[in-house]
Scaffold this motif. Structure first.
Motif, short mmCIF file in Angstrom:
data_model
loop_
_atom_site.label_atom_id
_atom_site.label_comp_id
_atom_site.label_asym_id
_atom_site.label_seq_id
_atom_site.Cartn_x
_atom_site.Cartn_y
_atom_site.Cartn_z
N GLU A 200 -9.59 -13.79 -16.89
CA GLU A 200 -8.22 -14.27 -16.71
C GLU A 200 -7.21 -13.22 -17.13
O GLU A 200 -6.23 -12.94 -16.42
CB GLU A 200 -8.02 -15.56 -17.50
CG GLU A 200 -8.77 -16.76 -16.97
CD GLU A 200 -8.51 -18.01 -17.80
OE1 GLU A 200 -7.63 -17.94 -18.70
OE2 GLU A 200 -9.18 -19.04 -17.58
N HIS B 205 -15.83 -18.55 -13.26
CA HIS B 205 -15.17 -19.85 -13.27
C HIS B 205 -15.81 -20.75 -12.22
O HIS B 205 -16.37 -20.27 -11.22
CB HIS B 205 -13.66 -19.73 -12.98
CG HIS B 205 -12.88 -19.13 -14.12
ND1 HIS B 205 -12.93 -17.78 -14.43
CD2 HIS B 205 -12.03 -19.70 -15.02
CE1 HIS B 205 -12.14 -17.54 -15.47
NE2 HIS B 205 -11.57 -18.70 -15.84
N ASP B 206 -15.73 -22.05 -12.45
CA ASP B 206 -16.26 -23.01 -11.47
C ASP B 206 -15.17 -23.37 -10.46
O ASP B 206 -14.08 -22.78 -10.45
CB ASP B 206 -16.79 -24.25 -12.19
CG ASP B 206 -15.72 -24.95 -13.02
OD1 ASP B 206 -14.51 -24.65 -12.84
OD2 ASP B 206 -16.08 -25.80 -13.86
N GLY C 213 -15.01 -15.73 -19.25
CA GLY C 213 -13.92 -16.42 -18.58
C GLY C 213 -12.55 -15.95 -19.04
O GLY C 213 -11.68 -15.64 -18.22
N ASP C 214 -12.34 -15.90 -20.36
CA ASP C 214 -11.04 -15.47 -20.88
C ASP C 214 -10.75 -14.02 -20.52
O ASP C 214 -9.62 -13.66 -20.19
CB ASP C 214 -11.01 -15.68 -22.39
CG ASP C 214 -9.67 -15.28 -23.02
OD1 ASP C 214 -8.66 -15.94 -22.72
OD2 ASP C 214 -9.66 -14.27 -23.77
N GLU D 65 -13.26 -25.84 -10.36
CA GLU D 65 -12.07 -26.43 -10.99
C GLU D 65 -11.33 -25.43 -11.86
O GLU D 65 -10.50 -25.82 -12.68
CB GLU D 65 -12.48 -27.65 -11.82
CG GLU D 65 -13.16 -28.74 -11.01
CD GLU D 65 -12.25 -29.34 -9.96
OE1 GLU D 65 -11.01 -29.36 -10.21
OE2 GLU D 65 -12.75 -29.78 -8.91
N ASN D 66 -11.64 -24.15 -11.70
CA ASN D 66 -11.00 -23.07 -12.46
C ASN D 66 -11.26 -23.18 -13.96
O ASN D 66 -10.43 -22.76 -14.78
CB ASN D 66 -9.49 -23.03 -12.19
CG ASN D 66 -9.17 -22.77 -10.73
OD1 ASN D 66 -9.83 -21.97 -10.07
ND2 ASN D 66 -8.15 -23.44 -10.21
N ARG D 67 -12.41 -23.72 -14.32
CA ARG D 67 -12.80 -23.79 -15.73
C ARG D 67 -13.79 -22.67 -16.03
O ARG D 67 -14.70 -22.42 -15.23
CB ARG D 67 -13.43 -25.15 -16.04
CG ARG D 67 -12.45 -26.30 -15.95
CD ARG D 67 -13.15 -27.63 -16.11
NE ARG D 67 -14.17 -27.84 -15.07
CZ ARG D 67 -14.78 -29.01 -14.86
NH1 ARG D 67 -14.49 -30.07 -15.63
NH2 ARG D 67 -15.68 -29.11 -13.90
N PRO D 68 -13.62 -22.00 -17.16
CA PRO D 68 -14.56 -20.90 -17.48
C PRO D 68 -15.99 -21.41 -17.56
O PRO D 68 -16.26 -22.47 -18.14
CB PRO D 68 -14.05 -20.40 -18.84
CG PRO D 68 -12.64 -20.87 -18.92
CD PRO D 68 -12.57 -22.16 -18.17
N SER D 69 -16.91 -20.63 -16.98
CA SER D 69 -18.32 -21.00 -16.99
C SER D 69 -19.16 -20.08 -17.86
O SER D 69 -20.38 -20.15 -17.83
CB SER D 69 -18.87 -20.96 -15.55
OG SER D 69 -18.69 -19.67 -14.97
#
Length: 306
Positions: free
Chosen positions: A232, A217-218, A228-229, A220-224
């Motif tokens: 989480e 994740h970056d 990612g999923d 901003e907590n966005r998958p990179s």
């Protein structure tokens, strides 16, 4: 006068006494043949041999001349007499146990080969096999067998990272409330401190799940990436299991959603160093994650099994 006359001392045999008769010469005509007397002394060239055992002292069942085995070496009697030695090890087991031992050894060997192959593919550069079977390799490696080389990095980690969690729970009377922050890293540290054989779960499970999330994740907590999923769901499952173990919200309370955050503090440099670092903790809060009913039941069953 004859030189060989008995009364003459002019010439006698060298070995004859002066007054005795001279021995007759073999070449003298008319002298009787004198048989040569052989030397009856025998010179033995054979070494001295021990006396042969008396036949009366030979034990029953043995013939004279047969080797005997001392009482302390009865286990070697078969070898001394030419019999094959008794089997040892696996060969001494019954056929059924031999088959079971062979199967166990085969399973251990196959498992070891598979594990070494998975670790090799995990550490190897990206290739065709890792691209096609990357998910299977990660499921085998994470989190128990992951290889972490940060200890040998040029700049090792110099931060203390604490993972904390809080939850929204529903109590048995139907009300919902929010719990306080649970410092899961501190609980793991307390379980490890003073323990000669600490649990692998207490040492690595929470730490590796957080590293897995951060790496995928970056800021901003966005998958990179595609993981990612997965990261989480993995982190959420770990913290929910810990909350169930701690009975967060009270006994029989149900966890409906969770929020995770990290608290990062720099390690103070040594006194002789001139390096200056901040001693203020840095917080990183993740969004609230709802816990699906299916995951909640599965996680509750796993917690009960533990």
């Amino acid at each position: 006068m004859d030189a060989y006359d008995e009364g003459s001392n002019g010439r006698q045999a060298p070995d004859a006494p002066p007054d005795g008769p001279a021995p007759a010469r073999r070449d003298t005509p008319g002298a009787p043949d004198i048989p040569s007397t052989p030397d009856t002394r025998e010179v033995s060239t054979a070494p001295d041999l021990p006396n042969a055992p008396d036949a009366s002292n030979v034990p029953d069942g043995l013939t004279e001349g047969e080797p005997t085995v001392p009482a302390g070496l009865t286990g070697l009697a078969g070898t001394a007499q030419g019999d094959p030695p008794a089997p040892t090890g696996i060969a001494a087991l019954s056929p059924g146990y031999q088959i079971a031992a062979a199967l166990a050894l085969a399973i251990v060997a196959v498992t070891a080969c598979v594990h070494l192959g998975m670790v090799f593919l995990h550490l190897a550069p990206s290739n065709t096999v890792t691209k096609q079977h990357g998910t299977a390799i990660e499921e085998w490696i994470y989190p128990e067998f992951e290889q972490n080389w940060k200890l040998f990095a040029p700049n090792p980690l110099q931060q203390n990272i604490a993972v904390q969690v809080r939850a929204q729970v529903r109590t048995p009377d139907g009300t919902s409330r929010e719990t306080g922050w649970y410092d899961l890293s501190a609980l793991d540290g307390a379980a490890i401190d003073g323990n000669l054989l600490p649990s692998h779960t207490d040492q690595n499970e929470l730490r590796r799940s957080w590293d897995f999330y951060v790496s995928s994740h970056d800021g901003e907590n966005r998958p990179s990436g595609m993981r990612g999923d997965l990261s989480e769901r993995y982190l959420r499952r770990v913290v929910v299991l810990r909350l169930d173990r701690l009975e967060a919200g009270g006994k029989d309370a149900v966890v409906e959603s969770v929020q995770v955050r990290s608290r990062t503090t720099n390690v103070a440099p040594p006194e002789w160093s001139q390096e200056q670092v901040s001693d203020k903790p840095v917080l990183r809060e993740l969004p609230w994650w709802s816990v699906p009913e299916g995951d909640r039941q599965q996680e509750t069953a796993e917690a009960s099994a533990r």
